[in-house]
Design an enzyme around this catalytic site. Structure first.
Site, mmCIF file in Angstrom:
data_model
loop_
_atom_site.group_PDB
_atom_site.id
_atom_site.type_symbol
_atom_site.label_atom_id
_atom_site.label_comp_id
_atom_site.label_asym_id
_atom_site.label_seq_id
_atom_site.Cartn_x
_atom_site.Cartn_y
_atom_site.Cartn_z
ATOM 1 N N CYS A 72 40.986 9.645 58.970
ATOM 2 C CA CYS A 72 40.619 8.376 59.580
ATOM 3 C C CYS A 72 41.214 7.462 58.434
ATOM 4 C CB CYS A 72 38.983 8.199 59.520
ATOM 5 S SG CYS A 72 38.520 6.694 60.127
ATOM 6 N N GLU A 73 42.309 7.237 58.428
ATOM 7 C CA GLU A 73 43.207 6.293 57.563
ATOM 8 C C GLU A 73 44.261 6.040 57.964
ATOM 9 O OE1 GLU A 73 43.286 4.710 53.556
ATOM 10 O OE2 GLU A 73 41.667 6.050 54.449
ATOM 11 N N TYR A 128 53.263 8.320 46.753
ATOM 12 C CA TYR A 128 54.521 8.171 46.137
ATOM 13 C C TYR A 128 55.551 7.364 47.002
ATOM 14 C CZ TYR A 128 52.633 11.303 42.534
ATOM 15 O OH TYR A 128 52.305 11.838 41.261
ATOM 16 N N GLU A 175 60.652 22.907 31.028
ATOM 17 C CA GLU A 175 59.212 23.285 31.732
ATOM 18 C C GLU A 175 59.628 22.877 33.372
ATOM 19 O OE1 GLU A 175 56.576 20.332 29.937
ATOM 20 O OE2 GLU A 175 56.607 21.620 27.985
ATOM 21 N N GLY A 214 58.781 23.094 37.128
ATOM 22 C CA GLY A 214 57.622 23.717 37.851
ATOM 23 C C GLY A 214 58.108 23.153 39.368
ATOM 24 N N ARG A 215 58.197 21.976 39.826
ATOM 25 C CA ARG A 215 58.754 21.567 41.201
ATOM 26 C C ARG A 215 59.884 22.478 41.517
ATOM 27 N NH1 ARG A 215 58.032 16.315 43.415
ATOM 28 N NH2 ARG A 215 57.880 15.776 41.081
ATOM 29 N N GLY A 252 60.535 17.774 34.937
ATOM 30 C CA GLY A 252 61.011 16.834 35.769
ATOM 31 C C GLY A 252 62.433 16.978 36.695
ATOM 32 N N ARG A 301 51.477 13.050 48.812
ATOM 33 C CA ARG A 301 52.423 12.574 48.145
ATOM 34 C C ARG A 301 53.162 11.454 48.987
ATOM 35 N NH1 ARG A 301 56.535 14.766 47.474
ATOM 36 N NH2 ARG A 301 57.180 13.745 45.345
#
Length: 488
Positions: free
Chosen positions: A416-417, A389, A341, A343-344, A299, A385
């Site tokens: 198309c959004e 988010y 841990e 990652g990002r 995190g 994302r």
């Protein structure tokens, strides 16, 4: 924030974020945000590890995700050096995993966390040592557990009573009939097929909500992960594991969220998990020799914009070591081994996504403000994302520099959004034109792995660059790939 399922409608429901005004120089590449080996070439073009983005676009087409290999490896070094040999650093593969990444991690000596059979398969096929892999996940199937155990995985992080029961049954089954992998290993070694207990950790929900987005905070009570600490579920899980001779409890695990800048949240989590560890050793003294690891999860945040201020790995490592040491001393137990841990924090900053501009529209808003919509050839299929988010990103003109005045802009995709937004609020030069290349920073984590084929758009290529050369890590999807599941 809870968004409408269709995504934010238009600018009328989005708070304007340009209170600080445009940057002094739109061409500047903030080293806090962009990869470590990025520069501008003689024509103002962006160069990644010496490779011209125009050449990358011509060779691999756009969009293309470009990963600075040396940046990735250097961040592995940063975490390994910061935490030292007394701790374990496991890369969280959910951020991004490929065979190439697994080999880099093996080279750098890090561990690896997976949370599905697919991630485990990639790691094993790449030759990553199974003993340095931990298996996470909130609903591991019997098949996944069996695959992990047969591979000789380092630890399974149990998340429910059902998993404990499934593993206990698997341990009994293995005792009656050793698995093929165990028999084969014994045959090669000329020994008897003996089985070690299955190593497990218990994921504890510690009731700490990190200062992060509601959807990625994972340690408050009202969510799907782990065993509740306050409700006594964690202690009961430990009792059930201790009662099974085929399981060996090697650690306790907690994870308080993602994109965290402040170590204060870890302090409360560590206090509670160390207290549980002390209570466990008191109740089950036979576990004292094996229950030695305290995994504080990942995190750790990164800088998506110049306003972000993540804690450096060495500062975070010292803070966590001090917290755990102090809590262990207060609890009267030996200091457990720390595991983390990231990652990002390893893969995120060193990757950029390069797009080509296809359409430009100026929209007049209430009050006469003009917002420029810059449409690119990717979008929410390669980066969900922003829609999911409300994530913020930094974007720049990449194929050249410009001295034109800044223009309030929004980078949008081709889907198309109406919620198909890549960078919601940004400044781009007013002379931006169709055919220009733009680059979005810090897209290494959770962009490709959460990508889709929405509107039947192929996933982009992932390309590694190093020392002026590029090579494909994951090839671009083709029309044949999109049709391969059709039965016609």
């Amino acid at each position: 924030m809870r968004a409408h399922p269709a995504g934010p409608r238009h600018a009328d429901v989005v708070q304007e974020r340009h209170s600080s005004g445009p940057p002094r120089d739109l061409n500047t590449l903030d080293p806090k945000v962009w990869p470590r080996n990025i520069s501008r070439g003689p024509d103002g073009e962006m160069r990644l590890a010496g490779v011209d983005v125009r050449d990358l676009a011509a060779t691999h087409r756009t969009p293309v995700m470009v990963m600075d290999e040396a940046d990735f490896r250097s961040r592995c070094h940063d975490f390994a050096d910061a935490f030292g040999s007394a701790a374990a650093v496991h890369y969280a593969s959910k951020a991004f995993l490929s065979g190439e990444i697994a080999r880099w991690l093996d080279d750098e000596g890090l561990g690896l966390d997976v949370c599905s059979e697919g991630e485990l398969a990639v790691a094993l096929r790449a030759g990553f040592p199974a003993g340095r892999i931990a298996f996470h996940g909130s609903n591991k199937s019997e098949r996944e557990l069996r695959t992990a155990v047969d591979a000789g995985i380092g630890a399974i992080v149990v998340d429910s009573y059902y998993e404990i029961a499934r593993l206990a049954e698997l341990a009994l089954e293995r005792a009656d009939e050793p698995s093929r992998s165990v028999r084969e290993a014994a045959s090669r070694n000329g020994s008897t097929a003996t089985l070690e207990p299955i190593p497990v950790m218990v994921r504890v929900t510690v009731g700490v909500e990190a200062h992060t987005h509601e959807f990625i905070a994972t340690a408050h009570e009202d969510q799907k992960f782990g065993f509740s600490l306050t409700g006594g579920d964690a202690a009961e899980a430990i009792r059930r594991i201790a009662a099974c001779a085929g399981l060996r409890l090697v650690g306790l695990h907690s994870h308080i969220g993602s994109q965290i800048f402040d170590p204060a949240g870890f302090e409360v989590a560590a206090h509670r998990v160390v207290r549980l560890l002390a209570d466990t050793v008191t109740e089950h003294p036979e576990l004292a020799d094996t229950l030695t690891t305290l995994d504080l999860g990942g995190g750790l945040g990164i800088a998506y914009t110049s306003a972000d201020d993540p804690t450096p790995p060495d500062v975070m490592a010292k803070a966590l070591a001090d917290i755990v040491s102090r809590e262990a001393q207060l609890a009267g137990i030996a200091v457990p081994r720390i595991a983390v841990e990231p990652g990002r924090a390893i893969v995120g900053p060193g990757t950029v996504t390069v797009y080509e501009v296809g359409t430009i529209k100026d929209v007049v808003l209430d009050g006469g403000m003009v917002r420029r919509y810059v449409s690119v050839d990717g979008g929410m299929s390669d980066n969900i994302r922003t829609a999911l988010y409300d994530a913020e990103y930094t974007v720049t003109l990449a194929s050249r520099t410009s001295d034109a005045p800044p223009m309030t802009s929004r980078v949008v995709g081709k889907h198309c959004e109406s919620g198909d937004i890549v960078v919601r609020d940004c400044y781009l030069p007013s002379d931006i034109a169709v055919g220009d290349l733009i680059a979005v920073a810090a897209t290494g984590a959770y962009c490709y792995v959460m990508s889709s084929n929405y509107n039947r758009v192929p996933r982009p290529a992932v390309v590694a660059v190093r020392d002026g050369a590029d090579r494909t890590v994951l090839r671009r999807e083709t029309d044949d790939d999109l049709m391969r599941l059709e039965t016609w």
